[in-house]
Write a protein that holds these residues in place. Structure first.
Motif, PDB file in Angstrom:
ATOM      1  N   GLY A 195       0.781  -1.224   0.000  1.00  0.00           N
ATOM      2  CA  GLY A 195       0.000   0.000   0.000  1.00  0.00           C
ATOM      3  C   GLY A 195       0.813   1.275   0.000  1.00  0.00           C
ATOM      4  N   ASN A 196       2.148   1.164   0.025  1.00  0.00           N
ATOM      5  CA  ASN A 196       2.983   2.364  -0.025  1.00  0.00           C
ATOM      6  C   ASN A 196       2.836   3.013  -1.401  1.00  0.00           C
ATOM      7  OD1 ASN A 196       5.202   4.219  -0.261  1.00  0.00           O
ATOM      8  ND2 ASN A 196       6.221   3.132   1.404  1.00  0.00           N
ATOM      9  N   PRO A 197       2.402   4.263  -1.462  1.00  0.00           N
ATOM     10  CA  PRO A 197       2.120   4.872  -2.756  1.00  0.00           C
ATOM     11  C   PRO A 197       3.325   5.514  -3.446  1.00  0.00           C
ATOM     12  CG  PRO A 197       1.488   6.371  -1.012  1.00  0.00           C
ATOM     13  CD  PRO A 197       1.997   5.130  -0.346  1.00  0.00           C
ATOM     14  N   ALA A 198       4.446   5.636  -2.730  1.00  0.00           N
ATOM     15  CA  ALA A 198       5.611   6.310  -3.320  1.00  0.00           C
ATOM     16  C   ALA A 198       6.130   5.508  -4.507  1.00  0.00           C
ATOM     17  CB  ALA A 198       6.708   6.487  -2.275  1.00  0.00           C
ATOM     18  N   PRO A 199       6.310   6.133  -5.662  1.00  0.00           N
ATOM     19  CA  PRO A 199       6.732   5.395  -6.859  1.00  0.00           C
ATOM     20  C   PRO A 199       8.230   5.097  -6.866  1.00  0.00           C
ATOM     21  CG  PRO A 199       6.527   7.710  -7.374  1.00  0.00           C
ATOM     22  CD  PRO A 199       6.071   7.558  -5.952  1.00  0.00           C
ATOM     23  N   GLY A 200       8.642   4.279  -7.846  1.00  0.00           N
ATOM     24  CA  GLY A 200      10.063   3.998  -8.051  1.00  0.00           C
ATOM     25  C   GLY A 200      10.448   2.597  -7.640  1.00  0.00           C
ATOM     26  N   ALA A 201      11.707   2.252  -7.932  1.00  0.00           N
ATOM     27  CA  ALA A 201      12.271   0.955  -7.554  1.00  0.00           C
ATOM     28  C   ALA A 201      13.102   1.140  -6.293  1.00  0.00           C
ATOM     29  CB  ALA A 201      13.128   0.402  -8.682  1.00  0.00           C
ATOM     30  N   HIS A 202      12.860   0.290  -5.302  1.00  0.00           N
ATOM     31  CA  HIS A 202      13.494   0.443  -3.996  1.00  0.00           C
ATOM     32  C   HIS A 202      14.141  -0.876  -3.575  1.00  0.00           C
ATOM     33  CE1 HIS A 202      11.201   4.245  -3.475  1.00  0.00           C
ATOM     34  NE2 HIS A 202      10.282   3.575  -4.147  1.00  0.00           N
ATOM     35  N   ILE A 203      15.385  -0.796  -3.125  1.00  0.00           N
ATOM     36  CA  ILE A 203      16.108  -1.973  -2.635  1.00  0.00           C
ATOM     37  C   ILE A 203      16.206  -1.875  -1.114  1.00  0.00           C
ATOM     38  CG2 ILE A 203      18.344  -3.157  -2.571  1.00  0.00           C
ATOM     39  CD1 ILE A 203      18.722  -2.323  -5.485  1.00  0.00           C
ATOM     40  N   HIS A 204      15.874  -2.958  -0.432  1.00  0.00           N
ATOM     41  CA  HIS A 204      15.892  -2.999   1.025  1.00  0.00           C
ATOM     42  C   HIS A 204      16.824  -4.126   1.480  1.00  0.00           C
ATOM     43  CE1 HIS A 204      12.233  -0.503   0.722  1.00  0.00           C
ATOM     44  NE2 HIS A 204      11.829  -1.384  -0.183  1.00  0.00           N
ATOM     45  N   GLU A 205      17.900  -3.756   2.179  1.00  0.00           N
ATOM     46  CA  GLU A 205      18.821  -4.764   2.722  1.00  0.00           C
ATOM     47  C   GLU A 205      18.620  -4.861   4.231  1.00  0.00           C
ATOM     48  OE1 GLU A 205      22.593  -3.569   0.922  1.00  0.00           O
ATOM     49  OE2 GLU A 205      22.162  -4.920  -0.760  1.00  0.00           O
ATOM     50  N   ASN A 206      19.514  -5.547   4.920  1.00  0.00           N
ATOM     51  CA  ASN A 206      19.285  -5.971   6.305  1.00  0.00           C
ATOM     52  C   ASN A 206      18.751  -4.870   7.216  1.00  0.00           C
ATOM     53  OD1 ASN A 206      19.835  -6.783   9.145  1.00  0.00           O
ATOM     54  ND2 ASN A 206      20.727  -8.587   8.171  1.00  0.00           N
ATOM     55  N   ASP A 207      19.475  -3.766   7.344  1.00  0.00           N
ATOM     56  CA  ASP A 207      19.054  -2.720   8.291  1.00  0.00           C
ATOM     57  C   ASP A 207      17.723  -2.098   7.889  1.00  0.00           C
ATOM     58  OD1 ASP A 207      21.291  -3.165   9.818  1.00  0.00           O
ATOM     59  OD2 ASP A 207      22.405  -1.429   9.075  1.00  0.00           O
ATOM     60  N   ALA A 208      17.534  -1.882   6.581  1.00  0.00           N
ATOM     61  CA  ALA A 208      16.281  -1.295   6.094  1.00  0.00           C
ATOM     62  C   ALA A 208      15.105  -2.237   6.315  1.00  0.00           C
ATOM     63  CB  ALA A 208      16.416  -0.945   4.613  1.00  0.00           C
ATOM     64  N   ILE A 209      15.333  -3.528   6.131  1.00  0.00           N
ATOM     65  CA  ILE A 209      14.273  -4.517   6.358  1.00  0.00           C
ATOM     66  C   ILE A 209      13.866  -4.497   7.842  1.00  0.00           C
ATOM     67  CG2 ILE A 209      13.723  -6.985   6.405  1.00  0.00           C
ATOM     68  CD1 ILE A 209      15.566  -7.274   3.921  1.00  0.00           C
ATOM     69  N   ARG A 210      14.869  -4.471   8.717  1.00  0.00           N
ATOM     70  CA  ARG A 210      14.571  -4.445  10.166  1.00  0.00           C
ATOM     71  C   ARG A 210      13.820  -3.174  10.558  1.00  0.00           C
ATOM     72  NH1 ARG A 210      17.305  -8.183  13.339  1.00  0.00           N
ATOM     73  NH2 ARG A 210      18.719  -9.565  12.193  1.00  0.00           N
ATOM     74  N   ALA A 211      14.202  -2.053   9.960  1.00  0.00           N
ATOM     75  CA  ALA A 211      13.526  -0.789  10.278  1.00  0.00           C
ATOM     76  C   ALA A 211      12.065  -0.829   9.839  1.00  0.00           C
ATOM     77  CB  ALA A 211      14.256   0.364   9.605  1.00  0.00           C
ATOM     78  N   LEU A 212      11.811  -1.384   8.664  1.00  0.00           N
ATOM     79  CA  LEU A 212      10.441  -1.511   8.189  1.00  0.00           C
ATOM     80  C   LEU A 212       9.622  -2.432   9.110  1.00  0.00           C
ATOM     81  CD1 LEU A 212      11.072  -1.895   4.360  1.00  0.00           C
ATOM     82  CD2 LEU A 212       9.625  -0.131   5.408  1.00  0.00           C
ATOM     83  N   ALA A 213      10.252  -3.515   9.528  1.00  0.00           N
ATOM     84  CA  ALA A 213       9.551  -4.506  10.361  1.00  0.00           C
ATOM     85  C   ALA A 213       9.193  -3.934  11.729  1.00  0.00           C
ATOM     86  CB  ALA A 213      10.409  -5.750  10.516  1.00  0.00           C
ATOM     87  N   ASP A 214      10.023  -3.019  12.211  1.00  0.00           N
ATOM     88  CA  ASP A 214       9.810  -2.486  13.568  1.00  0.00           C
ATOM     89  C   ASP A 214       8.946  -1.239  13.556  1.00  0.00           C
ATOM     90  OD1 ASP A 214      11.386  -4.516  14.544  1.00  0.00           O
ATOM     91  OD2 ASP A 214      13.230  -3.327  14.521  1.00  0.00           O
TER      92      ASP A 214
END
Length: 214
Positions: A195-214
């Motif tokens: 549901g995130n409306p921001a466009p574009g291609a985004h890469i999520h690695e370890n720290d970013a994945i954890r931040a999203l999860a929390d």
């Protein structure tokens, strides 16, 4: 009909996505799934039919948790048939349906120019997904996935999980992305991205994945 469809729901990450998803999902799988939460809808069909089914379902968002190992698949071509060909076939079906958002689980180190066959295949799949032109594309690149995996045990992964606390402690700076991560964290990150409306291609690695999860 759900606005979100998932493939790869029987794998370690996919199982967790199904458990933690608050909103109803349409699950496309090759076999029945036991103890499926009542809020979700299951479609059972052979993989060769999946692109057409996705196109007919017209989901706004498609989640791809597809993935195997060369050992489990039995050969490099069989591995590529899942982690590259099937991933792209499902994504192409989604684009035909007008889906605007694709979330796909890849791998840390994915690179179409990598010498390693596994990482090269993952990178080529990522490149193919980018070319399809989704309004938003999220590529998650976790390291070693930890958690209770159903199905036959994978000896190498089991040993790696035992060693993970020590090896993770040695990975700092730019190497942090190679740290292990619970599959549940990846699943919760996926849930946060839907549901995130921001466009574009985004890469999520370890720290970013954890931040999203929390």
């Amino acid at each position: 009909m759900s606005d979100t469809l998932i493939v790869g729901a029987t794998g370690l990450v996919g199982q967790s996505v199904v458990v933690h998803a608050a909103e109803p999902l349409t699950i496309l799988a090759r076999r029945e799934i036991a103890d499926l939460p009542a809020r979700h809808r299951l479609i059972v069909a052979p993989p060769e039919r999946w692109p057409d089914i996705v196109a007919a379902e017209k989901p706004a968002t498609v989640i791809s948790c597809l993935g195997t190992t060369i050992r489990q698949a039995g050969s490099q071509p069989a591995f590529r048939a899942v982690d590259h060909d099937l991933v792209l076939a499902v994504a192409e079906g989604a684009r035909k349906a007008g889906s605007t958002h694709l979330i796909s689980v890849s791998s840390v180190g994915a690179n179409a120019k990598a010498g390693n066959f596994y990482l090269r295949t993952k990178g080529e799949a990522e490149d193919g997904l980018r070319k399809l032109g989704f309004d938003r594309l999220d590529l998650l690149r976790p390291g070693l996935l930890t958690g209770d995996r159903q199905g036959p045990p994978r000896l190498g992964e089991g040993l790696a999980m035992i060693a993970a606390p020590l090896s993770d402690a040695l990975l700092h700076g730019s190497l942090r992305r190679y740290r292990s991560i619970p599959a549940e964290k990846v699943a919760k990150a996926i849930g946060a991205l839907v549901g995130n409306p921001a466009p574009g291609a985004h890469i999520h690695e370890n720290d970013a994945i954890r931040a999203l999860a929390d």
